[in-house]
Design an enzyme around this catalytic site. Sequence first.
Site, PDB file in Angstrom:
ATOM      1  CB  SER A 174      -0.939   0.000   1.214  1.00 11.56           C
ATOM      2  OG  SER A 174      -1.808  -1.107   1.170  1.00 11.56           O
TER       3      SER A 174
ATOM      4  CG  HIS B  15      -2.489   2.824   3.875  1.00 11.81           C
ATOM      5  ND1 HIS B  15      -2.305   2.037   4.994  1.00 11.81           N
ATOM      6  CD2 HIS B  15      -3.052   2.015   2.940  1.00 11.81           C
ATOM      7  CE1 HIS B  15      -2.745   0.805   4.743  1.00 11.81           C
ATOM      8  NE2 HIS B  15      -3.194   0.769   3.495  1.00 11.81           N
TER       9      HIS B  15
END
EC number: 3.4.21.105
Length: 280
Positions: free
Chosen positions: A177, A226
């Site tokens: 991610s 993230h």
Amino acid sequence: MELERLNLQRAPEAQEEEEKYEDRSHSACINCKNIHNVVSKWMLPEGARAIYLERASCIPPPLFILAISVAELAIFIYYAVWKPQKQWITLDTGIWESPFIYRSDKRKEAWRFVSYMLVHAGIEHILGNLLLQLLLGIPLELVHKGHRVGLVYIAGVIGGSLASSIFDPLQGLVGASGGVYALIGGYFMNILVVRKELDHPLQDTWGTLGRFFSPVHGLQVSFVAHIAGGLAGMSVGYVIFSCFDKNFIKDPRFWVCITAYLSFVGFAVFFNVFFSPANQ
């Protein structure tokens, strides 16, 4: 004389084969140009499209994104089969013992700060990452080539693991991610800057992120990656992707961003060595 007659008989056949080959090549060339025409409208402002289309080619293909996606999928399948799971929604013990996963108690194995991107916590996790990185990464690589996309992707991966080691120092970390968000961050920063000149069908991608990156039951993993990956993309990625027809190394913005990024890396290493709660 017989040899000459044979050559004359084969000549029309050879000519027909050459014509068929030329037709196939011409058809492939047209398809390639159509692909690049669409991609240029997604990725580039109007003023840069003509330059891109002049030198655009489908050879080589977007090898970096394809290779990293195949590697991630292969490793996911390996762990799902090697240590059979009751279901594939969440993988547990198998990946926790993996030499690829980032773990605070294994921080001395420095490769884990990068290799965690190869391991995913479940089927939803990997499908979400693969979908987004292929959807966005292939067009980006067609335009900017693999070395630029790879640099942004890896910057997001490293930034994600280092940020996680600071803000979630006792948590594990899996998934690509950080790299995916770096690509998204770099792309959307370009949209914000030249939004009126782009046809950007991917602009609503943010609305789909939640379903793919929702918390996974079982393993407790950090989601700081993230945010850190997105910030890497919005800085380093933005500069690299905005220098489509230029050498980004000559752009002062790149050196400002890379200096800030390396300063963060240095601080994160210092923190991990001397101040991390995981040292206790």
